[in-house]
Scaffold this motif. Structure first.
Motif, PDB file in Angstrom:
ATOM      1  N   ASP A   1       0.958  -1.599  -0.231  1.00 28.59           N
ATOM      2  CA  ASP A   1       0.248  -0.196  -0.058  1.00 28.59           C
ATOM      3  C   ASP A   1       0.987   1.143   0.526  1.00 28.59           C
ATOM      4  OD1 ASP A   1      -1.892  -2.016   0.411  1.00 28.59           O
ATOM      5  OD2 ASP A   1      -2.905  -0.766   2.299  1.00 28.59           O
ATOM      6  N   CYS A   2       0.579   2.158  -0.812  1.00 26.35           N
ATOM      7  CA  CYS A   2       1.250   3.415  -1.125  1.00 26.35           C
ATOM      8  C   CYS A   2       0.793   4.662   0.140  1.00 26.35           C
ATOM      9  CB  CYS A   2       0.552   4.632  -2.073  1.00 26.35           C
ATOM     10  SG  CYS A   2       1.098   5.877  -1.685  1.00 26.35           S
ATOM     11  N   SER A   3       1.831   4.582   0.737  1.00 26.30           N
ATOM     12  CA  SER A   3       1.077   5.198   2.578  1.00 26.30           C
ATOM     13  C   SER A   3       0.792   6.493   2.127  1.00 26.30           C
ATOM     14  CB  SER A   3       2.505   5.140   3.540  1.00 26.30           C
ATOM     15  OG  SER A   3       3.974   5.769   2.571  1.00 26.30           O
ATOM     16  N   VAL A   4       0.978   7.227   1.090  1.00 19.56           N
ATOM     17  CA  VAL A   4       0.042   8.382   0.961  1.00 19.56           C
ATOM     18  C   VAL A   4      -0.899   8.373   0.705  1.00 19.56           C
ATOM     19  CG1 VAL A   4       0.398  11.238  -0.256  1.00 19.56           C
ATOM     20  CG2 VAL A   4       2.927   9.472   0.486  1.00 19.56           C
ATOM     21  N   CYS A   5      -1.228   7.270  -0.642  1.00 16.73           N
ATOM     22  CA  CYS A   5      -2.824   7.499  -1.604  1.00 16.73           C
ATOM     23  C   CYS A   5      -3.495   6.269  -1.005  1.00 16.73           C
ATOM     24  CB  CYS A   5      -2.063   7.913  -2.826  1.00 16.73           C
ATOM     25  SG  CYS A   5      -2.146   6.904  -3.304  1.00 16.73           S
ATOM     26  N   LYS A   6      -2.951   5.618  -0.318  1.00 16.95           N
ATOM     27  CA  LYS A   6      -3.089   4.415  -0.264  1.00 16.95           C
ATOM     28  C   LYS A   6      -3.618   3.432  -0.979  1.00 16.95           C
ATOM     29  CE  LYS A   6      -4.646   6.856   3.621  1.00 16.95           C
ATOM     30  NZ  LYS A   6      -3.995   7.894   3.747  1.00 16.95           N
TER      31      LYS A   6
ATOM     32  N   LYS B   1       2.050   4.264  -8.980  1.00 20.04           N
ATOM     33  CA  LYS B   1       1.732   5.044 -10.151  1.00 20.04           C
ATOM     34  C   LYS B   1       0.361   5.932 -10.308  1.00 20.04           C
ATOM     35  CE  LYS B   1       0.555  -0.072 -11.093  1.00 20.04           C
ATOM     36  NZ  LYS B   1       1.741  -0.739 -10.444  1.00 20.04           N
ATOM     37  N   GLU B   2      -0.331   5.669  -8.589  1.00 25.72           N
ATOM     38  CA  GLU B   2      -1.330   6.724  -8.095  1.00 25.72           C
ATOM     39  C   GLU B   2      -1.017   8.492  -8.149  1.00 25.72           C
ATOM     40  OE1 GLU B   2      -4.303   5.000  -9.307  1.00 25.72           O
ATOM     41  OE2 GLU B   2      -4.690   7.161  -9.310  1.00 25.72           O
ATOM     42  N   CYS B   3       0.038   8.461  -7.145  1.00 18.90           N
ATOM     43  CA  CYS B   3       0.219   9.791  -7.322  1.00 18.90           C
ATOM     44  C   CYS B   3       1.608  10.309  -7.166  1.00 18.90           C
ATOM     45  CB  CYS B   3      -0.088   9.931  -4.968  1.00 18.90           C
ATOM     46  SG  CYS B   3       0.573   8.175  -3.906  1.00 18.90           S
TER      47      CYS B   3
HETATM   48 ZN   LIG Z   1       0.490   6.393  -3.848  1.00 17.26          ZN
END
Ligand SMILES: [Zn+2]
Length: 362
Positions: free
Chosen positions: A307-312, A331-333
């Motif tokens: 999990d990305c700790s910024v955007c989940k 990839k998301e944020c």
């Molecule tokens: Zn992210």
């Protein structure tokens, strides 16, 4: 000390101190007798179970061991009682009808062990007086024993033939004023990564020691193998004590992942070593946090590396095959992550969510 405060203000800790080598001979002799008492309890307990189908309690043993001191067993009656009580507790704990014999000689020799009760121990002028042992015991007192009320414990030998005394003491709880919260990811590559971006590496030492260990084992050098094992163990413990103390001093809340190394490491040796190290570290952190009034929680760390700790978003490296990937970009944020620090941040996030009340989030 601290007898006037209520029990809930206190925590029990075990202090471990090295005894001076000059006591080795007498301690070995006492251990021999401790083994005899243990084995006697083992045999007696088994016989009673065979005959009557019930198990003896520590109290039951007292009838049989009473007077042993006077009859020539060179142990204090309280020590004999401590041994039989310990036997009863262990037998129950391991759910066995019989425990292993304690062996006093040869290559399968049990490491020396002499339990004692609180009343058997007295601290006097930098030395310990133990009932049943004539000469006072000299030790390396790095804790300042005079400030504690000393409880029960044991004297024990390590694999290198060094002797230690483990004493339970009661310590007054303090309330931490630190507000920093920290998440910890225990790792294979580094020992730990933290949510504030720091990392701790102590594995270098093991690699070197493991190599020496393998060489010693191949050469069948038993004594050397034992010595290296003991050295690894001591160094690890020392390192973990320093690290956990520092963490507890700085933090108001500590969260750590709950996963064991078994599922991750490749070789059996590495995983058992890591498992032992991780659980020891968690235990240390736990009791130090209790004593210092720091919040401590083990957190489910499933997907913490993915999990990305910024955007989940679940956009990180997956499973065992991606274990080699140390850094990645979401990839998301678009956040660039260090794999382990990101995991520690997720652990912190989940830990925070478990807090019912109270500690301000920084
Ligand atoms: Zn992210």
């Amino acid at each position: 000390m601290a007898k006037d405060s209520s029990p809930s203000d206190e925590v029990v800790r075990v202090i471990r101190l090295r005894l001076k080598d000059k006591h080795a001979a007498i301690l070995r002799e006492k251990s021999f007798w401790a083994n005899q008492v243990w084995n006697y309890c083992n045999e007696l307990s088994y016989k009673v179970w065979q005959r009557e189908r019930h198990f003896m309690s520590g109290f039951d043993f007292a009838k049989y061991t009473k007077g042993a001191s006077k009859a020539g067993v060179p142990l204090h009656s309280q020590t004999i009682q401590a041994i039989s009580e310990e036997f009863a507790v262990r037998r129950k704990q391991f759910k066995k009808v019989k425990l292993r014999w304690r062996v006093s000689k040869g290559s399968r020799r049990s490491l020396g062990w002499i339990p004692f009760k609180a009343s058997a121990l007295q601290y006097r002028n930098g030395q310990l007086k133990m009932s049943g042992i004539d000469a006072p015991l000299s030790l390396w007192d790095s804790y300042g024993l005079s400030q504690y009320a000393l409880g029960a414990g044991s004297i024990a030998e390590d694999a290198r033939g060094r002797w230690y005394i483990n004493i339970t003491v009661k310590v007054k709880k303090t309330v931490s004023t630190a507000t920093k919260m920290i998440g910890i990811d225990l790792g294979l590559k580094e020992f730990a990564a933290f949510s504030d971006g720091k990392k701790e590496d102590c594995q270098q030492f093991y690699r070197l020691a493991e190599h020496r260990l393998a060489v010693a084992q191949r050469a069948k050098k038993k004594k050397l193998t034992r010595a290296i094992h003991a050295k690894i163990k001591n160094r690890r413990k020392d390192y973990q004590h320093k690290l956990s103390t520092a963490l507890v001093e700085q933090s108001g809340a500590i969260f750590i992942g709950n996963v064991n190394a078994s599922g991750l490491a490749k070789t059996t040796m590495a995983k058992s070593v890591l498992d032992a190290g991780w659980s020891q570290f968690r235990t240390m952190l736990n009791y130090k946090c209790i004593g210092a009034g720091v919040w401590f929680e083990e957190v489910n760390e499933a997907y913490s590396t993915q999990d990305c700790s910024v955007c989940k978003t679940r956009s990180g490296p997956k499973g065992l095959k991606d274990l080699g990937i140390r850094e990645w970009t979401c990839k998301e944020c678009g956040t660039h992550h260090d794999r382990d620090v990101n995991a520690a941040r997720n652990i912190l996030r989940r830990g925070r969510a478990t807090l019912a009340v109270g500690i301000p989030v920084v």
